[in-house]
Scaffold this motif. Structure first.
Motif, PDB file in Angstrom:
ATOM      1  N   PRO A 279      -0.036  18.628  -2.376  1.00 22.41           N
ATOM      2  CA  PRO A 279       1.229  18.587  -1.643  1.00 22.41           C
ATOM      3  C   PRO A 279       1.382  17.290  -0.859  1.00 22.41           C
ATOM      4  CG  PRO A 279      -0.361  19.924  -0.462  1.00 22.41           C
ATOM      5  CD  PRO A 279      -1.023  19.537  -1.751  1.00 22.41           C
ATOM      6  N   TYR A 280       2.565  17.130  -0.290  1.00 28.25           N
ATOM      7  CA  TYR A 280       2.835  16.034   0.646  1.00 28.25           C
ATOM      8  C   TYR A 280       1.718  15.991   1.699  1.00 28.25           C
ATOM      9  CZ  TYR A 280       5.291  13.635   4.483  1.00 28.25           C
ATOM     10  OH  TYR A 280       5.652  12.783   5.496  1.00 28.25           O
ATOM     11  N   PRO A 281       1.252  14.808   2.084  1.00 30.22           N
ATOM     12  CA  PRO A 281       1.789  13.475   1.759  1.00 30.22           C
ATOM     13  C   PRO A 281       1.076  12.763   0.610  1.00 30.22           C
ATOM     14  CG  PRO A 281       0.256  13.273   3.573  1.00 30.22           C
ATOM     15  CD  PRO A 281       0.276  14.748   3.195  1.00 30.22           C
ATOM     16  N   ALA A 282       0.340  13.490  -0.239  1.00 23.72           N
ATOM     17  CA  ALA A 282      -0.461  12.844  -1.277  1.00 23.72           C
ATOM     18  C   ALA A 282       0.369  11.907  -2.145  1.00 23.72           C
ATOM     19  CB  ALA A 282      -1.152  13.901  -2.137  1.00 23.72           C
ATOM     20  N   GLY A 283       1.517  12.386  -2.660  1.00 20.23           N
ATOM     21  CA  GLY A 283       2.338  11.551  -3.519  1.00 20.23           C
ATOM     22  C   GLY A 283       2.850  10.311  -2.809  1.00 20.23           C
ATOM     23  N   MET A 284       3.192  10.448  -1.531  1.00 20.77           N
ATOM     24  CA  MET A 284       3.643   9.298  -0.758  1.00 20.77           C
ATOM     25  C   MET A 284       2.521   8.281  -0.602  1.00 20.77           C
ATOM     26  SD  MET A 284       6.833   9.628  -0.131  1.00 20.77           S
ATOM     27  CE  MET A 284       6.820   8.102   0.807  1.00 20.77           C
ATOM     28  N   GLU A 285       1.316   8.751  -0.379  1.00 27.18           N
ATOM     29  CA  GLU A 285       0.174   7.837  -0.278  1.00 27.18           C
ATOM     30  C   GLU A 285      -0.028   7.095  -1.593  1.00 27.18           C
ATOM     31  OE1 GLU A 285      -2.887  10.553   0.779  1.00 27.18           O
ATOM     32  OE2 GLU A 285      -2.250  10.710   2.883  1.00 27.18           O
ATOM     33  N   ASP A 286       0.195   7.803  -2.707  1.00 26.10           N
ATOM     34  CA  ASP A 286      -0.001   7.190  -4.019  1.00 26.10           C
ATOM     35  C   ASP A 286       1.009   6.086  -4.277  1.00 26.10           C
ATOM     36  OD1 ASP A 286      -2.053   9.014  -4.400  1.00 26.10           O
ATOM     37  OD2 ASP A 286      -0.827  10.384  -5.603  1.00 26.10           O
ATOM     38  N   ILE A 287       2.294   6.341  -4.008  1.00 27.31           N
ATOM     39  CA  ILE A 287       3.275   5.302  -4.306  1.00 27.31           C
ATOM     40  C   ILE A 287       3.144   4.132  -3.331  1.00 27.31           C
ATOM     41  CG2 ILE A 287       4.851   6.895  -5.444  1.00 27.31           C
ATOM     42  CD1 ILE A 287       6.680   6.674  -2.985  1.00 27.31           C
ATOM     43  N   ARG A 288       2.683   4.411  -2.104  1.00 21.20           N
ATOM     44  CA  ARG A 288       2.387   3.315  -1.183  1.00 21.20           C
ATOM     45  C   ARG A 288       1.279   2.438  -1.761  1.00 21.20           C
ATOM     46  NH1 ARG A 288      -1.485   1.443   1.405  1.00 21.20           N
ATOM     47  NH2 ARG A 288      -1.292   0.321   3.364  1.00 21.20           N
ATOM     48  N   ASP A 289       0.239   3.073  -2.269  1.00 20.27           N
ATOM     49  CA  ASP A 289      -0.871   2.318  -2.851  1.00 20.27           C
ATOM     50  C   ASP A 289      -0.452   1.602  -4.130  1.00 20.27           C
ATOM     51  OD1 ASP A 289      -2.499   3.123  -0.776  1.00 20.27           O
ATOM     52  OD2 ASP A 289      -3.418   4.773  -1.883  1.00 20.27           O
ATOM     53  N   ALA A 290       0.486   2.206  -4.881  1.00 17.28           N
ATOM     54  CA  ALA A 290       0.992   1.539  -6.079  1.00 17.28           C
ATOM     55  C   ALA A 290       1.756   0.271  -5.710  1.00 17.28           C
ATOM     56  CB  ALA A 290       1.886   2.488  -6.872  1.00 17.28           C
ATOM     57  N   LEU A 291       2.555   0.330  -4.645  1.00 22.93           N
ATOM     58  CA  LEU A 291       3.277  -0.860  -4.200  1.00 22.93           C
ATOM     59  C   LEU A 291       2.300  -1.913  -3.703  1.00 22.93           C
ATOM     60  CD1 LEU A 291       5.881  -2.380  -3.646  1.00 22.93           C
ATOM     61  CD2 LEU A 291       6.079  -1.146  -1.467  1.00 22.93           C
ATOM     62  N   ALA A 292       1.263  -1.486  -2.986  1.00 18.35           N
ATOM     63  CA  ALA A 292       0.238  -2.432  -2.528  1.00 18.35           C
ATOM     64  C   ALA A 292      -0.461  -3.079  -3.727  1.00 18.35           C
ATOM     65  CB  ALA A 292      -0.771  -1.717  -1.633  1.00 18.35           C
ATOM     66  N   TRP A 293      -0.760  -2.270  -4.766  1.00 13.40           N
ATOM     67  CA  TRP A 293      -1.387  -2.801  -5.984  1.00 13.40           C
ATOM     68  C   TRP A 293      -0.469  -3.835  -6.630  1.00 13.40           C
ATOM     69  CZ3 TRP A 293      -0.188  -3.220 -11.110  1.00 13.40           C
ATOM     70  CH2 TRP A 293      -1.239  -3.462 -12.006  1.00 13.40           C
ATOM     71  N   ALA A 294       0.816  -3.516  -6.701  1.00 11.70           N
ATOM     72  CA  ALA A 294       1.768  -4.456  -7.297  1.00 11.70           C
ATOM     73  C   ALA A 294       1.794  -5.767  -6.518  1.00 11.70           C
ATOM     74  CB  ALA A 294       3.160  -3.826  -7.346  1.00 11.70           C
ATOM     75  N   GLN A 295       1.773  -5.685  -5.204  1.00  8.38           N
ATOM     76  CA  GLN A 295       1.779  -6.900  -4.395  1.00  8.38           C
ATOM     77  C   GLN A 295       0.484  -7.687  -4.558  1.00  8.38           C
ATOM     78  OE1 GLN A 295       2.745  -5.386  -0.469  1.00  8.38           O
ATOM     79  NE2 GLN A 295       4.941  -5.490  -0.870  1.00  8.38           N
ATOM     80  N   ASP A 296      -0.641  -6.964  -4.639  1.00  6.19           N
ATOM     81  CA  ASP A 296      -1.938  -7.634  -4.824  1.00  6.19           C
ATOM     82  C   ASP A 296      -2.027  -8.329  -6.183  1.00  6.19           C
ATOM     83  OD1 ASP A 296      -2.774  -6.795  -2.332  1.00  6.19           O
ATOM     84  OD2 ASP A 296      -3.955  -5.104  -3.092  1.00  6.19           O
ATOM     85  N   HIS A 297      -1.342  -7.782  -7.190  1.00 11.87           N
ATOM     86  CA  HIS A 297      -1.387  -8.328  -8.543  1.00 11.87           C
ATOM     87  C   HIS A 297      -0.122  -9.118  -8.886  1.00 11.87           C
ATOM     88  CE1 HIS A 297      -4.513  -5.246  -8.684  1.00 11.87           C
ATOM     89  NE2 HIS A 297      -5.017  -5.883  -9.718  1.00 11.87           N
ATOM     90  N   ALA A 298       0.636  -9.498  -7.879  1.00 12.94           N
ATOM     91  CA  ALA A 298       1.910 -10.161  -8.123  1.00 12.94           C
ATOM     92  C   ALA A 298       1.739 -11.427  -8.965  1.00 12.94           C
ATOM     93  CB  ALA A 298       2.591 -10.498  -6.798  1.00 12.94           C
ATOM     94  N   ALA A 299       0.753 -12.237  -8.650  1.00 17.34           N
ATOM     95  CA  ALA A 299       0.579 -13.500  -9.368  1.00 17.34           C
ATOM     96  C   ALA A 299       0.301 -13.275 -10.847  1.00 17.34           C
ATOM     97  CB  ALA A 299      -0.546 -14.314  -8.732  1.00 17.34           C
ATOM     98  N   THR A 300      -0.375 -12.170 -11.176  1.00 15.49           N
ATOM     99  CA  THR A 300      -0.659 -11.853 -12.582  1.00 15.49           C
ATOM    100  C   THR A 300       0.625 -11.716 -13.375  1.00 15.49           C
ATOM    101  OG1 THR A 300      -2.660 -10.684 -11.912  1.00 15.49           O
ATOM    102  CG2 THR A 300      -1.791 -10.183 -14.103  1.00 15.49           C
ATOM    103  N   TYR A 301       1.675 -11.232 -12.717  1.00 12.12           N
ATOM    104  CA  TYR A 301       2.957 -10.987 -13.390  1.00 12.12           C
ATOM    105  C   TYR A 301       4.023 -12.004 -12.983  1.00 12.12           C
ATOM    106  CZ  TYR A 301       0.455  -6.779 -14.554  1.00 12.12           C
ATOM    107  OH  TYR A 301      -0.494  -5.914 -15.026  1.00 12.12           O
ATOM    108  N   HIS A 302       3.569 -13.165 -12.496  1.00  7.21           N
ATOM    109  CA  HIS A 302       4.468 -14.268 -12.157  1.00  7.21           C
ATOM    110  C   HIS A 302       5.475 -13.857 -11.081  1.00  7.21           C
ATOM    111  CE1 HIS A 302       2.779 -16.406 -15.616  1.00  7.21           C
ATOM    112  NE2 HIS A 302       2.921 -15.268 -16.282  1.00  7.21           N
ATOM    113  N   LEU A 303       5.002 -13.083 -10.122  1.00  7.87           N
ATOM    114  CA  LEU A 303       5.809 -12.647  -8.988  1.00  7.87           C
ATOM    115  C   LEU A 303       5.196 -13.169  -7.703  1.00  7.87           C
ATOM    116  CD1 LEU A 303       6.178  -8.874  -9.981  1.00  7.87           C
ATOM    117  CD2 LEU A 303       7.935 -10.636 -10.245  1.00  7.87           C
ATOM    118  N   THR A 304       5.946 -13.029  -6.611  1.00 11.19           N
ATOM    119  CA  THR A 304       5.374 -13.192  -5.285  1.00 11.19           C
ATOM    120  C   THR A 304       5.449 -11.839  -4.591  1.00 11.19           C
ATOM    121  OG1 THR A 304       7.512 -13.927  -4.434  1.00 11.19           O
ATOM    122  CG2 THR A 304       5.931 -15.630  -5.047  1.00 11.19           C
TER     123      THR A 304
END
Length: 301
Positions: free
Chosen positions: A113-138
């Protein structure tokens, strides 16, 4: 051996399509047809919880079309069902417009249940930001969005996040997500079955049982001067407009870019089917381009 977890597969595109064919003449199921140069990576592990891995799919644009903008999209399914695969058609078309689109798996109500899913999408956004350069992003050019319950979750992440602790998106795209579950309009639907309502099952109890948690999970109650630019794409179904007017008033009062697009007539899950899907792609593309232009103008100043 990988961990097993309960799955609710009651929400499927095929079932929705069958239900809509008579009501929406001309509705069609879009094909996912990648173009030369697109790169699609499936099931990259972005987070591990014990022996349970959570995965993310990435739709990267052809190099000649590449824009410096990412978009993390959270799928819907009433907090209990659905799949990141439901966004493949939308992600593919946005990728062809030059955007890098990331689709995370997250824990649904039958598993945690909540807040597990919210924690997951937060971590997914953090992962995306950490890997931004891999995908030619900032890292500061990644938006968050979602559809239906995923829109509610994306808005909550965007509006309730703590800047010094949480990853911050540069825009929010809400596709028919309820923004205030505590409003009278929302309670008619989201609390109709009491503890057995989908939102109540995700939050751990009905509004009467857990009013503080329902307020905590209502993005409109947390929107403030630090909110990101916001696009709301609406099917026009009143149920899914709960909290919108308050959000818009706060955004406008603080000079934050916002736009609402409402279909004249469309199903709730318009992002799954043509001709509604192409309209949503146009709206998202236009809005993100406007944000990019604003950021470029601020940089020049």
């Amino acid at each position: 051996m990988a961990a097993t977890h309960p799955v609710d597969d009651s929400y499927t595109i095929a079932r929705r399509f069958d239900g809509y064919r008579q009501e929406y003449p001309g509705i069609s199921w879009p094909a996912v047809a990648p173009r030369t140069g697109q790169i699609i990576a499936f099931d990259l592990a972005y987070k591990s919880i014990g022996d349970r891995d959570l995965h993310i799919d990435v739709f990267a644009p052809p190099p000649q079309r590449r824009r410096n903008q990412g978009l993390l999209l959270v799928h819907g399914g009433a907090w209990r069902s659905g799949s990141k695969a439901h966004f493949y058609a939308l992600a593919n078309l946005l990728s062809q417009r030059g955007y890098t689109v990331l689709l995370p798996e997250y824990r649904l109500a039958p598993e945690a249940p909540y807040p597990a899913g919210m924690e997951d999408i937060r971590d997914a956004l953090a992962w995306a930001q950490d890997h931004a350069a891999t995908y030619h992003l900032t890292a500061d050019h990644i938006a968050v969005g979602g559809a239906s319950s995923g829109g509610q979750m994306a808005a909550l992440l965007a509006y309730r996040g703590t800047p010094d602790r949480d990853p911050q998106p540069n825009a929010l795209i809400d596709l028919d997500g309820v923004l205030d579950a505590t409003s009278p309009l929302a309670l008619q639907y989201e609390n109709a079955a009491g503890p057995e309502s989908p939102l109540a099952r995700w939050l751990g109890g009905s509004f009467e049982q857990m009013p503080a948690r329902w307020r905590e999970a209502s993005a409109a109650l947390h929107v403030g001067p630090g909110a990101p630019p916001t696009l709301i794409v609406s099917s026009g179904t009143p149920r899914f407009t709960a909290g919108r007017e308050h959000v818009l008033s706060v955004l406008q009062r603080n000079g934050i870019k916002n736009r609402v697009y409402t279909y004249a007539r469309a199903p709730h899950d318009f992002w799954l089917f043509q001709p509604f899907l192409s309209v949503a792609v146009d709206q998202i593309d236009t809005f993100l381009r406007a944000i990019d232009a604003d950021q470029a103008e601020r940089t020049r100043k």
